[in-house]
Design a protein around this motif. Structure first.
Motif, PDB file in Angstrom:
ATOM      1  N   ALA A 193      -3.141   8.372   4.677  1.00 19.55           N
ATOM      2  CA  ALA A 193      -3.743   7.665   3.541  1.00 19.55           C
ATOM      3  C   ALA A 193      -3.416   6.175   3.612  1.00 19.55           C
ATOM      4  N   ALA A 194      -2.200   5.854   4.057  1.00 14.36           N
ATOM      5  CA  ALA A 194      -1.832   4.435   4.211  1.00 14.36           C
ATOM      6  C   ALA A 194      -2.700   3.780   5.283  1.00 14.36           C
ATOM      7  N   GLN A 240       0.331  11.325   3.628  1.00  9.51           N
ATOM      8  CA  GLN A 240       0.600  10.021   3.006  1.00  9.51           C
ATOM      9  C   GLN A 240       0.488   8.893   4.043  1.00  9.51           C
ATOM     10  N   VAL A 258     -14.524   5.939   1.417  1.00  7.19           N
ATOM     11  CA  VAL A 258     -13.529   6.887   1.909  1.00  7.19           C
ATOM     12  C   VAL A 258     -14.111   8.276   1.667  1.00  7.19           C
ATOM     13  N   LEU A 273       1.170   4.335  -2.663  1.00  3.23           N
ATOM     14  CA  LEU A 273       1.010   5.741  -2.253  1.00  3.23           C
ATOM     15  C   LEU A 273       2.238   6.566  -2.619  1.00  3.23           C
ATOM     16  N   LEU A 322      -5.743   4.684   6.153  1.00  6.72           N
ATOM     17  CA  LEU A 322      -7.096   4.511   5.596  1.00  6.72           C
ATOM     18  C   LEU A 322      -7.117   3.347   4.606  1.00  6.72           C
ATOM     19  N   ALA A 323      -6.093   3.276   3.751  1.00  2.00           N
ATOM     20  CA  ALA A 323      -6.024   2.187   2.766  1.00  2.00           C
ATOM     21  C   ALA A 323      -5.961   0.833   3.473  1.00  2.00           C
ATOM     22  N   LEU A 351       0.841  -1.204   0.000  1.00  4.78           N
ATOM     23  CA  LEU A 351       0.000   0.000   0.000  1.00  4.78           C
ATOM     24  C   LEU A 351       0.874   1.251   0.000  1.00  4.78           C
ATOM     25  N   THR A 352       1.945   1.207   0.783  1.00  3.27           N
ATOM     26  CA  THR A 352       2.854   2.359   0.850  1.00  3.27           C
ATOM     27  C   THR A 352       3.538   2.592  -0.494  1.00  3.27           C
ATOM     28  N   ALA A 412      -5.787   7.309  -0.980  1.00  2.00           N
ATOM     29  CA  ALA A 412      -6.056   6.051  -0.263  1.00  2.00           C
ATOM     30  C   ALA A 412      -6.943   5.130  -1.099  1.00  2.00           C
TER      31      ALA A 412
END
Ligand SMILES: [Zn+2]
Ligand SMILES: [Zn+2]
Length: 418
Positions: free
Chosen positions: A371-372, A368, A88, A20, A374-375, A16-17, A114
């Motif tokens: 967002a990670a 960021q 989201v 992003l 949330l993802a 995921l990172t 995300a």
């Protein structure tokens, strides 16, 4: 974009990172473009275009406008098989005079990043990923309440968002808030030649504000009653025929806030009686309900954020945030609204300093990370049925978290967002 193929049912945090990181230049560009062009509630056309355009390019299908709001939108990424629907939430409105002093540019861009990261890391996911563009959070706009009433969230199982701040918190309580206009009507007259022929609406306002101050000692210490004189008359030599106060009445629960509104109405009626004027008390927007943070999902968010090096702790239950339309949504489904530090500790919200902080590289680094987080929650909700079950159990009261108030029964109106 690096070629990343998921090897497990749910993507690792590293995957995921990596997504992003690839999305980061666009995320920063979208955030800074929104920051540079602040738009007030329900006029956020520029932000809507930037965010929805990015999501469409990333393969999401667009519903624009949505829910009867011209600056709302829904971007949908449909999975390869049935499963949960996770939203989201992107806010992107600004404040009058301050611009993005609440950092909603970061919320909007981080939320879109995300959602896209999940769609890329998990291309044949089950269920549905929604990015809902929710305009008009500030100034009592109640965008989310209006979208819920229009049915936008009817099929959504859980909703996630983050908010920038001066420290990182998994959640904090939000007060319920009623938004009132108390408008007095008198009779105009020459203020020197024949004032006795007039009845001053401004005098009504004065007595009303004095009555509110007399009430203060006798309302719950958790309540907040505050406002401005939004109309104080037109000219010194005219007895004012019109005057008004714009007022917020807040407390820990919607029930208590409503009760206080009743007492505020009595104070207004008394002021009108005393000054020979008439008064009209109206609600300028829907009531914001108190916030329920889903601690099951918030902990999942926190674990990811900590793994990326950001310390995050539960908020003080006695130190509420202001009020937000996320509260109403949190009464309908499991919701998280964590905070990520983007500014020096002590930087006030809704300030020039917070606006400057919301445009820094540090704020975007932290966005960021958020967002990670949330993802992580979205991907896990799609692929781990037990997580949604646990979140629902907490929501319905089957699993009680000591930090949460018991869920109160909702009226039919509340279930439809009011
Ligand atoms: Zn905000
Ligand atoms: Zn705000």
């Amino acid at each position: 974009m690096p070629a990343i193929t998921p090897t497990s049912p749910t993507p690792s945090l590293e995957m995921l990172t990596a997504q992003l990181t690839a999305l980061r230049p666009r995320m920063d560009a979208v955030s800074l473009a929104i920051h540079a062009c602040p738009e007030l509630k329900f006029a956020e056309f520029h932000a809507q275009a930037l965010l929805s355009g990015w999501l469409a390019e990333a393969g999401f299908s667009l519903l624009l406008p949505a829910g009867g709001l011209s600056t709302a939108f829904v971007a949908t990424h449909t999975g390869s098989r049935p499963g949960p629907c996770v939203a989201v939430l992107a806010e992107y409105d600004a404040l009058p005079g301050i611009g993005h002093g609440c950092g909603h540019n970061l919320i909007g861009a981080g939320a879109a990043a995300a959602a896209i990261a999940v769609a890329r890391a998990l291309p044949d996911h089950p269920g549905t990923v929604l990015l809902v563009g929710t305009p008009g959070e500030e100034m009592g706009g109640a965008g989310k309440v209006r979208l819920a009433a229009a049915g936008v969230f009817d099929d959504v199982d859980a909703a996630v968002m983050f908010h920038p701040g001066d420290h990182s918190l998994t959640g904090r309580p939000g007060l319920a808030a009623a938004h009132l206009r108390v408008a007095f009507t008198g009779l105009s007259a020459h203020a020197a030649v024949s004032p006795w022929r007039g009845r001053s609406a401004l005098a009504g306002v004065q007595v009303f504000l004095t009555a509110l101050d007399a009430l203060r000692q006798f309302i719950p210490p958790t309540a907040r009653v505050h406002g401005v004189v939004s109309d104080g008359g037109q000219a010194p030599n005219v007895v004012p025929a019109h005057a008004a106060v714009d007022l917020y009445v807040r407390d820990r629960t919607a029930v208590s806030a409503r009760e206080l509104v009743g007492r505020v109405r009595q104070a207004a009626a008394g002021a009108a009686l005393a000054t020979g004027t008439e008064v009209d008390v109206s609600e300028t927007g829907p009531l914001y309900e108190e916030r329920r943070n889903n601690t099951v999902l918030a902990e999942r968010f926190a674990t990811a954020v900590r793994a990326l090096g950001v310390e995050i702790a539960p908020g003080d239950p006695d130190s509420p945030a202001g009020s937000s339309d996320i509260g109403n949504l949190s009464q309908l489904m499991p919701v998280i609204h964590p905070y990520i530090q983007v500014a020096e500790t002590g930087t006030p919200g809704h300030s020039d300093a917070m606006r400057e902080a919301a445009a820094t590289p540090f704020a975007h680094d932290r966005t960021q990370v958020a967002a990670a987080g949330l993802a992580r929650v979205v991907a896990d909700l799609l692929t781990e049925p037990e997580l949604l079950t646990a979140a629902r159990e907490e929501f319905t009261g089957a699993r009680q978290d000591p930090r949460q108030e018991p869920r109160r029964e909702l009226s039919g109106a509340a279930q439809h967002g009011r």
